[in-house]
Design a protein around this motif. Structure first.
Motif, short mmCIF file in Angstrom:
data_model
loop_
_atom_site.label_atom_id
_atom_site.label_comp_id
_atom_site.label_asym_id
_atom_site.label_seq_id
_atom_site.Cartn_x
_atom_site.Cartn_y
_atom_site.Cartn_z
N TYR A 103 -13.10 44.81 -23.68
CA TYR A 103 -14.06 43.82 -23.18
C TYR A 103 -13.50 42.98 -22.03
CZ TYR A 103 -16.90 44.93 -27.23
OH TYR A 103 -17.68 45.59 -28.16
N TYR A 104 -12.24 43.13 -21.69
CA TYR A 104 -11.62 42.29 -20.67
C TYR A 104 -12.40 42.33 -19.34
CZ TYR A 104 -7.34 41.84 -23.56
OH TYR A 104 -6.43 41.57 -24.55
N GLU A 105 -12.56 43.53 -18.80
CA GLU A 105 -13.25 43.67 -17.51
C GLU A 105 -14.71 43.20 -17.62
OE1 GLU A 105 -12.90 47.48 -15.59
OE2 GLU A 105 -10.77 47.61 -16.12
N TYR A 106 -15.33 43.50 -18.73
CA TYR A 106 -16.72 43.11 -18.97
C TYR A 106 -16.86 41.59 -18.94
CZ TYR A 106 -21.14 42.61 -21.56
OH TYR A 106 -22.40 42.28 -21.96
N LEU A 107 -15.97 40.89 -19.61
CA LEU A 107 -16.02 39.42 -19.62
C LEU A 107 -15.84 38.85 -18.22
CD1 LEU A 107 -14.02 38.68 -22.88
CD2 LEU A 107 -16.45 38.23 -22.48
N VAL A 108 -14.92 39.41 -17.46
CA VAL A 108 -14.69 38.94 -16.09
C VAL A 108 -15.93 39.22 -15.24
CG1 VAL A 108 -13.32 39.31 -14.00
CG2 VAL A 108 -12.18 39.12 -16.23
N GLU A 109 -16.55 40.37 -15.44
CA GLU A 109 -17.76 40.72 -14.68
C GLU A 109 -18.91 39.76 -15.00
OE1 GLU A 109 -20.60 44.60 -13.80
OE2 GLU A 109 -19.05 44.74 -15.34
N LEU A 110 -19.03 39.35 -16.26
CA LEU A 110 -20.10 38.43 -16.66
C LEU A 110 -19.94 37.04 -16.06
CD1 LEU A 110 -20.54 39.16 -20.48
CD2 LEU A 110 -22.13 39.76 -18.64
N GLN A 111 -18.69 36.63 -15.82
CA GLN A 111 -18.39 35.30 -15.29
C GLN A 111 -19.08 34.18 -16.08
OE1 GLN A 111 -16.29 33.96 -12.58
NE2 GLN A 111 -15.37 35.86 -13.29
N PRO A 112 -18.87 34.14 -17.41
CA PRO A 112 -19.46 33.04 -18.19
C PRO A 112 -18.76 31.73 -17.85
CG PRO A 112 -17.90 34.23 -19.54
CD PRO A 112 -18.02 34.98 -18.24
N ASN A 113 -19.38 30.62 -18.19
CA ASN A 113 -18.74 29.32 -17.99
C ASN A 113 -17.62 29.11 -19.00
OD1 ASN A 113 -20.24 28.41 -15.76
ND2 ASN A 113 -21.94 27.93 -17.12
N ARG A 114 -17.79 29.67 -20.22
CA ARG A 114 -16.74 29.52 -21.22
C ARG A 114 -16.79 30.66 -22.23
NH1 ARG A 114 -19.02 24.83 -25.39
NH2 ARG A 114 -21.03 25.86 -25.71
N VAL A 115 -15.64 30.85 -22.87
CA VAL A 115 -15.51 31.81 -23.96
C VAL A 115 -14.99 31.04 -25.17
CG1 VAL A 115 -14.30 33.87 -24.79
CG2 VAL A 115 -15.06 33.75 -22.40
N ILE A 116 -15.66 31.23 -26.30
CA ILE A 116 -15.22 30.60 -27.54
C ILE A 116 -14.49 31.64 -28.38
CG2 ILE A 116 -15.92 29.44 -29.68
CD1 ILE A 116 -18.46 28.50 -28.16
N THR A 150 -8.07 32.60 -17.49
CA THR A 150 -7.54 31.54 -16.63
C THR A 150 -7.43 32.03 -15.18
OG1 THR A 150 -6.33 30.56 -18.47
CG2 THR A 150 -5.58 29.99 -16.25
N LYS A 151 -6.92 33.24 -15.01
CA LYS A 151 -6.78 33.83 -13.67
C LYS A 151 -8.13 33.95 -12.97
CE LYS A 151 -5.28 38.08 -11.42
NZ LYS A 151 -4.89 39.47 -11.62
N ASN A 152 -9.19 34.17 -13.76
CA ASN A 152 -10.53 34.34 -13.21
C ASN A 152 -11.39 33.08 -13.29
OD1 ASN A 152 -10.97 37.35 -12.41
ND2 ASN A 152 -9.71 37.38 -14.25
N LYS A 153 -10.71 31.95 -13.56
CA LYS A 153 -11.37 30.63 -13.57
C LYS A 153 -12.53 30.56 -14.58
CE LYS A 153 -10.08 29.50 -8.82
NZ LYS A 153 -9.08 30.51 -8.62
N ILE A 154 -12.29 31.14 -15.77
CA ILE A 154 -13.25 31.08 -16.86
C ILE A 154 -12.63 30.21 -17.95
CG2 ILE A 154 -14.50 32.39 -18.61
CD1 ILE A 154 -14.34 34.83 -16.65
#
Length: 120
Positions: free
Chosen positions: A72-85, A100-104
């Motif tokens: 899911y790493y690439e998928y999460l970066v692609e989604l660019q959510p404001n936060r991940v819980i 952190t690297k992708n400012k999420i």
């Protein structure tokens, strides 16, 4: 306007925390989408099997352990959510670095507790 939450690790089993979270999100009028291993539906929310690139995801709440997160790493970066819980049991320092690297933003918290204490 309320923002959409993506539940990753969604289950149709009522005793699963992801299932409880979907129900609580819906009860709190939070727009919700879900990904799981099996298609189905919880509280009117369709559980998808495929990694759909949903638009305007504000929050991703994780209900999968660290060993199952790499896909899911690439998928999460692609989604660019404001936060991940990261719910209890999903903590993952490797994914923290990627986010952190992708400012999420991310937090280690319990979605159910956050909802019940109006901190969501």
């Amino acid at each position: 306007m309320k923002k959409t939450t993506l539940v990753i690790g969604a289950s149709m089993k009522p005793n699963r925390y992801s299932n409880m979270a979907i129900k609580r999100l819906v009860t709190n009028n939070q727009p919700t989408v879900a990904l799981g291993l099996r298609e189905g539906e919880v509280a009117g929310v369709k559980i998808e099997k495929e990694k759909i690139v949903f638009e305007d995801i504000d929050t991703v709440t994780l209900y999968i352990g660290a060993k199952n997160q790499p896909e899911y790493y690439e998928y999460l970066v692609e989604l660019q959510p404001n936060r991940v819980i990261f719910n209890p049991g999903t903590e993952n320092p490797e994914l923290y670095r990627i986010l952190t690297k992708n400012k999420i933003d991310f937090i280690n918290a319990c979605t159910l507790v956050m909802l019940s204490t109006n901190q969501y």
